[in-house]
Design a protein around this motif. Structure first.
Motif, PDB file in Angstrom:
ATOM      1  N   SER A   2       3.386   7.477   4.938  1.00  0.00           N
ATOM      2  CA  SER A   2       2.368   6.594   4.870  1.00  0.00           C
ATOM      3  C   SER A   2       2.421   5.681   3.644  1.00  0.00           C
ATOM      4  CB  SER A   2       1.166   7.268   4.571  1.00  0.00           C
ATOM      5  OG  SER A   2      -0.046   6.470   4.208  1.00  0.00           O
ATOM      6  N   GLU A   3       3.129   5.943   2.599  1.00  0.00           N
ATOM      7  CA  GLU A   3       3.295   5.198   1.583  1.00  0.00           C
ATOM      8  C   GLU A   3       4.422   3.875   1.851  1.00  0.00           C
ATOM      9  OE1 GLU A   3       5.537   5.929  -2.661  1.00  0.00           O
ATOM     10  OE2 GLU A   3       4.000   7.461  -2.253  1.00  0.00           O
ATOM     11  N   GLU A   4       5.236   4.311   2.601  1.00  0.00           N
ATOM     12  CA  GLU A   4       6.160   3.439   3.189  1.00  0.00           C
ATOM     13  C   GLU A   4       5.558   2.407   4.020  1.00  0.00           C
ATOM     14  OE1 GLU A   4       9.854   1.055   3.764  1.00  0.00           O
ATOM     15  OE2 GLU A   4       9.059   2.624   2.124  1.00  0.00           O
ATOM     16  N   MET A   5       4.674   2.714   4.949  1.00  0.00           N
ATOM     17  CA  MET A   5       3.892   1.838   5.802  1.00  0.00           C
ATOM     18  C   MET A   5       2.858   0.891   4.894  1.00  0.00           C
ATOM     19  SD  MET A   5       5.054   2.094   8.769  1.00  0.00           S
ATOM     20  CE  MET A   5       3.653   1.200   9.596  1.00  0.00           C
ATOM     21  N   ASP A   6       2.118   1.758   3.892  1.00  0.00           N
ATOM     22  CA  ASP A   6       1.380   0.752   3.067  1.00  0.00           C
ATOM     23  C   ASP A   6       2.193  -0.351   2.427  1.00  0.00           C
ATOM     24  OD1 ASP A   6      -0.733   2.368   3.946  1.00  0.00           O
ATOM     25  OD2 ASP A   6      -0.703   3.519   1.931  1.00  0.00           O
ATOM     26  N   ILE A   8       4.869  -1.669   3.471  1.00  0.00           N
ATOM     27  CA  ILE A   8       5.195  -2.825   4.475  1.00  0.00           C
ATOM     28  C   ILE A   8       4.318  -3.661   5.095  1.00  0.00           C
ATOM     29  CG2 ILE A   8       6.059  -2.982   6.858  1.00  0.00           C
ATOM     30  CD1 ILE A   8       7.567  -0.349   6.526  1.00  0.00           C
ATOM     31  N   GLU A   9       2.976  -2.978   4.946  1.00  0.00           N
ATOM     32  CA  GLU A   9       1.882  -3.831   5.346  1.00  0.00           C
ATOM     33  C   GLU A   9       1.402  -4.611   4.465  1.00  0.00           C
ATOM     34  OE1 GLU A   9      -2.703  -2.941   7.017  1.00  0.00           O
ATOM     35  OE2 GLU A   9      -1.594  -1.449   6.172  1.00  0.00           O
ATOM     36  N   ALA A  10       1.611  -4.150   3.149  1.00  0.00           N
ATOM     37  CA  ALA A  10       1.151  -5.228   1.833  1.00  0.00           C
ATOM     38  C   ALA A  10       2.098  -6.527   1.920  1.00  0.00           C
ATOM     39  CB  ALA A  10       1.273  -4.417   0.555  1.00  0.00           C
ATOM     40  N   ARG A  11       3.607  -6.127   2.029  1.00  0.00           N
ATOM     41  CA  ARG A  11       4.301  -7.303   1.934  1.00  0.00           C
ATOM     42  C   ARG A  11       4.010  -8.346   3.233  1.00  0.00           C
ATOM     43  NH1 ARG A  11      10.351  -8.061   3.998  1.00  0.00           N
ATOM     44  NH2 ARG A  11      10.951  -9.666   2.260  1.00  0.00           N
ATOM     45  N   ALA A  12       3.705  -7.608   4.570  1.00  0.00           N
ATOM     46  CA  ALA A  12       3.532  -8.661   5.569  1.00  0.00           C
ATOM     47  C   ALA A  12       2.306  -9.484   5.136  1.00  0.00           C
ATOM     48  CB  ALA A  12       3.146  -7.621   6.731  1.00  0.00           C
ATOM     49  N   HIS A  13       0.978  -8.895   4.423  1.00  0.00           N
ATOM     50  CA  HIS A  13       0.103  -9.550   4.136  1.00  0.00           C
ATOM     51  C   HIS A  13       0.311 -10.755   3.470  1.00  0.00           C
ATOM     52  CE1 HIS A  13      -3.149  -7.587   6.403  1.00  0.00           C
ATOM     53  NE2 HIS A  13      -2.675  -6.286   5.951  1.00  0.00           N
ATOM     54  N   GLU A  14       1.076 -10.172   2.177  1.00  0.00           N
ATOM     55  CA  GLU A  14       1.421 -11.188   1.333  1.00  0.00           C
ATOM     56  C   GLU A  14       2.407 -12.370   1.866  1.00  0.00           C
ATOM     57  OE1 GLU A  14       2.124 -13.337  -2.407  1.00  0.00           O
ATOM     58  OE2 GLU A  14       0.869 -12.029  -1.525  1.00  0.00           O
ATOM     59  N   GLN A  15       3.220 -12.243   2.884  1.00  0.00           N
ATOM     60  CA  GLN A  15       4.042 -13.109   3.428  1.00  0.00           C
ATOM     61  C   GLN A  15       3.071 -13.958   4.351  1.00  0.00           C
ATOM     62  OE1 GLN A  15       7.219 -11.239   5.221  1.00  0.00           O
ATOM     63  NE2 GLN A  15       8.459 -11.630   3.776  1.00  0.00           N
ATOM     64  N   LEU A  16       2.143 -13.378   4.766  1.00  0.00           N
ATOM     65  CA  LEU A  16       1.179 -14.294   5.680  1.00  0.00           C
ATOM     66  C   LEU A  16       0.253 -15.179   4.692  1.00  0.00           C
ATOM     67  CD1 LEU A  16      -0.232 -14.675   8.534  1.00  0.00           C
ATOM     68  CD2 LEU A  16      -1.975 -12.873   7.863  1.00  0.00           C
TER      69      LEU A  16
END
Length: 100
Positions: A2-6, A8-16
């Motif tokens: 879950s920590e890894e997915m969080d 990855i999700e945070a990075r995707a949001h920042e890139q967006l």
């Protein structure tokens, strides 16, 4: 996991966020340039489309071919500035994406 997915999700949001900011900057890009004598003023958007043209009465006194060349010359100066500004926006975009 879950920590890894969080992460990855945070990075995707920042890139967006970076992508959206870049799109807005490019969409809002405008460059206005005047001829040295101020008789001609052009405005180009971020894709170098002419969105504004102002001619003083003095500009309109010249022959059509001369006026046309002068307008094109001023547009060329503006287009170089658009390219430089777009380049700066894209450099920042690439740096921000790489850092994210």
């Amino acid at each position: 996991m879950s920590e890894e997915m969080d992460r990855i999700e945070a990075r995707a949001h920042e890139q967006l966020r970076v992508l959206r900011r870049t799109r807005i900057e490019l969409d809002d890009l405008r460059v206005a340039v005047s001829s040295p004598d101020g008789a001609i003023r052009v405005e180009l958007d971020g894709v170098c489309a002419l969105v504004g043209l102002t001619l003083t009465p003095a500009a309109c006194r010249s022959d059509g071919a001369v006026l046309g060349r002068r307008i094109v010359d001023v547009c060329a100066v503006a287009a170089r500035e658009v390219a430089a500004r777009r380049g700066a926006v894209m450099e920042r975009f690439h740096a921000d994406i790489a850092a994210g």
